[in-house]
Design a protein around this motif. Structure first.
Motif, PDB file in Angstrom:
ATOM      1  N   SER A   2     -26.882  91.749  54.790  1.00 36.90           N
ATOM      2  CA  SER A   2     -26.002  90.437  55.554  1.00 36.90           C
ATOM      3  C   SER A   2     -24.443  90.793  56.051  1.00 36.90           C
ATOM      4  O   SER A   2     -24.033  90.354  56.408  1.00 36.90           O
ATOM      5  CB  SER A   2     -27.390  89.288  55.759  1.00 36.90           C
ATOM      6  N   ALA A   3     -24.258  91.159  54.692  1.00 36.97           N
ATOM      7  CA  ALA A   3     -22.590  89.938  54.360  1.00 36.97           C
ATOM      8  C   ALA A   3     -22.691  91.193  54.872  1.00 36.97           C
ATOM      9  O   ALA A   3     -21.517  91.455  55.762  1.00 36.97           O
ATOM     10  CB  ALA A   3     -22.524  91.042  52.545  1.00 36.97           C
ATOM     11  N   THR A   6     -22.522  90.066  58.669  1.00 40.46           N
ATOM     12  CA  THR A   6     -21.395  89.069  59.206  1.00 40.46           C
ATOM     13  C   THR A   6     -19.850  90.275  59.193  1.00 40.46           C
ATOM     14  O   THR A   6     -19.010  89.742  59.509  1.00 40.46           O
ATOM     15  CB  THR A   6     -21.507  88.211  57.640  1.00 40.46           C
ATOM     16  N   ALA A  37     -19.716  85.392  54.057  1.00 37.89           N
ATOM     17  CA  ALA A  37     -20.852  87.195  53.355  1.00 37.89           C
ATOM     18  C   ALA A  37     -20.984  87.029  51.687  1.00 37.89           C
ATOM     19  O   ALA A  37     -21.103  87.881  50.561  1.00 37.89           O
ATOM     20  CB  ALA A  37     -19.523  88.259  53.525  1.00 37.89           C
ATOM     21  N   LEU A  40     -23.627  85.636  51.126  1.00 43.63           N
ATOM     22  CA  LEU A  40     -24.661  86.325  50.977  1.00 43.63           C
ATOM     23  C   LEU A  40     -25.249  87.113  49.987  1.00 43.63           C
ATOM     24  O   LEU A  40     -26.617  87.723  49.806  1.00 43.63           O
ATOM     25  CB  LEU A  40     -24.452  87.080  52.698  1.00 43.63           C
ATOM     26  N   LEU A  41     -23.824  87.764  50.217  1.00 42.94           N
ATOM     27  CA  LEU A  41     -23.538  89.473  48.769  1.00 42.94           C
ATOM     28  C   LEU A  41     -24.476  88.719  47.692  1.00 42.94           C
ATOM     29  O   LEU A  41     -25.385  89.982  47.011  1.00 42.94           O
ATOM     30  CB  LEU A  41     -22.668  89.988  48.605  1.00 42.94           C
ATOM     31  N   ASN A  44     -28.102  87.754  47.659  1.00 52.06           N
ATOM     32  CA  ASN A  44     -28.641  89.460  48.185  1.00 52.06           C
ATOM     33  C   ASN A  44     -29.529  89.920  47.057  1.00 52.06           C
ATOM     34  O   ASN A  44     -29.623  90.406  45.713  1.00 52.06           O
ATOM     35  CB  ASN A  44     -27.945  89.996  48.394  1.00 52.06           C
ATOM     36  N   ARG A  63     -23.466  94.063  43.557  1.00 53.49           N
ATOM     37  CA  ARG A  63     -23.381  92.910  44.166  1.00 53.49           C
ATOM     38  C   ARG A  63     -22.012  92.304  43.755  1.00 53.49           C
ATOM     39  O   ARG A  63     -21.055  92.126  44.288  1.00 53.49           O
ATOM     40  CB  ARG A  63     -24.637  91.943  43.692  1.00 53.49           C
ATOM     41  N   CYS A  67     -18.622  91.402  45.364  1.00 54.61           N
ATOM     42  CA  CYS A  67     -18.618  89.802  45.280  1.00 54.61           C
ATOM     43  C   CYS A  67     -16.684  89.712  45.066  1.00 54.61           C
ATOM     44  O   CYS A  67     -15.956  89.692  45.872  1.00 54.61           O
ATOM     45  CB  CYS A  67     -19.064  89.080  44.560  1.00 54.61           C
ATOM     46  N   ILE A  70     -14.811  91.001  47.641  1.00 49.36           N
ATOM     47  CA  ILE A  70     -14.564  90.176  49.029  1.00 49.36           C
ATOM     48  C   ILE A  70     -13.661  89.259  48.885  1.00 49.36           C
ATOM     49  O   ILE A  70     -12.661  88.931  49.124  1.00 49.36           O
ATOM     50  CB  ILE A  70     -15.573  89.321  49.943  1.00 49.36           C
TER      51      ILE A  70
END
Lengths: 458, 166
Positions: A2-3, A6, A37, A40-41, A44, A63, A67, A70
């Protein structure tokens, strides 16, 4: 997953915001999207789409690395105000490309299949080629883009040949199947496999600018707009090492076959990076060579591939990118306006702006690996686990290299604190800039004080 | 029959690939490249990959090669404007390329082919089967490649636009 969705939507949204001339909200929207994002990540737990096919696997290391990517990208975006004058008219395009490139980075650190690895590398690189050349009036930027593009395409050729040979030897792109094949064949794996892995490693070493595949790095880092250089020396490096460590820890039993390769690579990268960095006058080039040297230290963790390699590289990459963000942030605020920004442009910074000078000094000390900074623990963990598995020679060489690196980092610190600068009016630094510089420094020291907390992510 | 075709096509492909590198005239290089693509398409057909073979001819030998020819003509490349490399660089390049090919040949010579387990079916490479694989097993990479293409298009427009100087 989902990240990634997004971020894709965010990228397209940014392009549309540019069309309808909402340039004021561009940055808030991007930062909001990146935060979503990130959350979400980080939360997850299951794979929605890719579970059966094992294409992208968001396990704990993926993950953590995702992260981090991001977070650092958000930092780079915060540095954009005041540093995108060359692109006022097409800022949204560059922003969109940066987000697409980030998606490629996330694919690179979460792949479970060689196809997604390849796609990730390309999705990371192709927007980058354009971003490097986006300062179109500048000949150096054009040259950098061309160089990066040609050499990058060449390296991709090696990578693809490697993937093809691995497929030929094992009959699959899937990581699990490849590892299984290696186990069942017990050393009788076809020699295609070994040369395939070697070629793949060469392709990845190019991306992380490990010597002797580093020749593009100084010119490209120097020629690119500084904001793009910041992005390249942090996000691209993390993604590259995330991919490398995922590959070497991918469950292949015979990885020590490539010990010789990574050994030579690590030593060459550290030594060349550090020694050439001492000779540089331009700060941007010096930081480029220092980033090559840092790739060398991280290659030690790849070389003595143990269970701790993942977390060691994560901490090192975290520390290095925090320090890089600060250094490039300070550089853009102070020296980027000069034609040749050499070390003298930092002269007397401590008088003009003492807080910023202290932050820069902490970042430099972190890069050199002085205690109570994150950089110290980055180096410490990598060296300690190398000694645990009896790799003494490489650690000794790395220590000597760290000493050499102190020389050029201290040169900057001396320029900031002990030299008289010109007394022109101090520049106005945007508030977000301060936010990045202080925030990264605080995080840097926090990690230096409580390094164990990062281990829990894995 | 198959073996003879394979070796024939391989020899043509390798010779033409050498021709691409060696020939002085860029136009000749491009023409050699087209021949290489055709012989590789022949290989694809031998492997029952009819669709890929056709796509290879249409996209590479057709579209991309025409682009290449245009660029070559527009740039007006000739011998005088070609930058000269020093002998040292040439020697280093030749040595490293030679060593690399030596390693490759050495590895591939001693390698044993893994046995092919699947059924050799002449319908393997048709669009129907290809689509099935593409939209089931490789659906995610297929969708993700759209991001790659979008960013490539945005990038091309960004670099190609006129008068965007701030």
């Amino acid at each position: 997953m989902s990240a990634i969705i997004t971020l894709s939507v965010l990228g397209i949204l940014v392009l549309y915001l540019g069309i309808f001339n909402f340039k004021k909200v561009l940055l808030p929207v991007i930062l909001l999207g990146l935060t979503v994002a990130f959350v979400l990540l980080a939360t997850n737990t299951g794979n929605v789409l890719a579970a059966d096919m094992h294409m992208l696997v968001f396990d704990a290391p993926a993950r953590a690395f995702g992260c981090l990517l991001i977070l650092i990208t958000a930092g780079v975006f915060c540095l954009t105000p005041g540093n995108m004058e060359y692109a006022t008219k097409f800022r949204q395009d560059v922003f969109g490309l940066m987000i697409f490139s980030l998606i490629g980075g996330i694919m690179m650190i979460s792949y479970g299949n060689l196809i997604t690895l390849f796609l990730g590398i390309e999705t990371l690189s192709i927007p980058l080629y354009v971003m490097v050349g986006s300062k179109r009036s500048d000949l150096k930027s054009n040259e950098a883009a061309m160089k990066y593009f040609l050499l990058g395409a060449f390296a991709t050729g090696f990578l693809l040949l490697g993937i093809a040979l691995i497929y030929g030897a094992t009959g699959s792109f899937d990581f699990r199947v490849i590892a299984e094949q290696c186990l069942t064949l017990q050393g009788n794996v076809s020699s295609w496999f070994e040369i395939g892995v070697l070629l793949l490693l060469i392709g990845l070493s190019f991306k992380v600018s490990a010597a002797p595949f580093h020749f593009w790095a100084p010119d490209v880092y120097d020629g690119a707009p500084t904001i793009v250089t910041t992005y390249m020396s942090t996000v691209v490096k993390i993604a590259g090492f995330g991919a490398l460590v995922r590959f070497t820890r991918g469950g292949f039993p015979d990885m020590h076959v490539f010990g010789q390769f990574t050994f030579i690579l690590a030593i060459l990268t550290m030594t060349i990076g550090n020694f050439v960095a001492t000779q540089q006058k331009s700060i941007k080039r010096m930081l480029a060579y220092s980033s090559i040297a840092h790739a060398g230290y991280m290659l030690i963790a790849i070389h003595c591939s143990t269970n701790a390699s993942l977390v060691n590289i994560f901490i090192y990459a975290f520390a290095y990118s925090l320090a890089s963000l600060v250094m490039f942030g300070v550089f853009m605020a102070i020296a980027d306006k000069y034609e040749l920004a050499d070390i003298d442009s930092f002269n007397g910074l401590s008088k003009k702006n003492p807080l910023v000078a202290i932050c820069a000094a902490i970042a430099l000390l972190s890069m050199a690996g002085i205690p109570i900074t994150a950089g110290f623990f980055g180096k410490y963990y990598i060296f300690a686990s190398a000694i645990d598995s009896n790799y003494f020679l490489i650690v000794i060489i790395a220590m000597l290299n760290s000493l050499v690196s102190l020389y050029y980092y201290l040169k900057l610190i001396i320029a900031m604190f002990f030299k008289e600068g010109s007394n022109d009016v101090s520049e106005k630094i945007p508030a977000l800039h301060y936010f990045v510089i202080f925030g990264c420094t605080a995080l840097n020291i926090l990690i230096g004080l409580y390094p164990n907390n990062l281990m829990m992510l894995f | 029959m198959q073996a003879a075709l394979f070796y024939g096509l391989s020899i043509v492909a390798i010779m033409c690939a050498c021709g691409v590198v060696v020939s002085r005239n860029p136009i000749h290089s491009v023409l050699f490249l087209i021949l290489t693509f055709f012989s590789i398409s022949g290989h694809y057909i031998l492997m029952n990959a009819q669709f890929i073979a056709l796509v290879n001819i249409i996209v590479y030998a057709g579209a991309i090669m025409v682009l290449f020819l245009f660029v070559v003509m527009l740039l007006n490349l000739n011998k005088e404007s070609e930058p000269h490399k020093s002998d040292l660089v040439k020697i280093i390049a030749a040595t490293s390329a030679g060593l690399f090919s030596l390693v490759l040949v050495g590895v591939l010579k001693g390698a044993t082919l893994p046995a092919y387990e699947g059924m050799m079916d002449s319908e393997n490479g048709l669009v129907k089967n290809l689509g099935r694989v593409l939209f089931q097993e490789f659906l995610l990479p297929f969708e993700l490649s759209s991001i790659l293409f979008l960013s490539a298009m945005v990038g091309a427009v960004l670099l190609g636009k006129k008068n965007v100087q701030a």
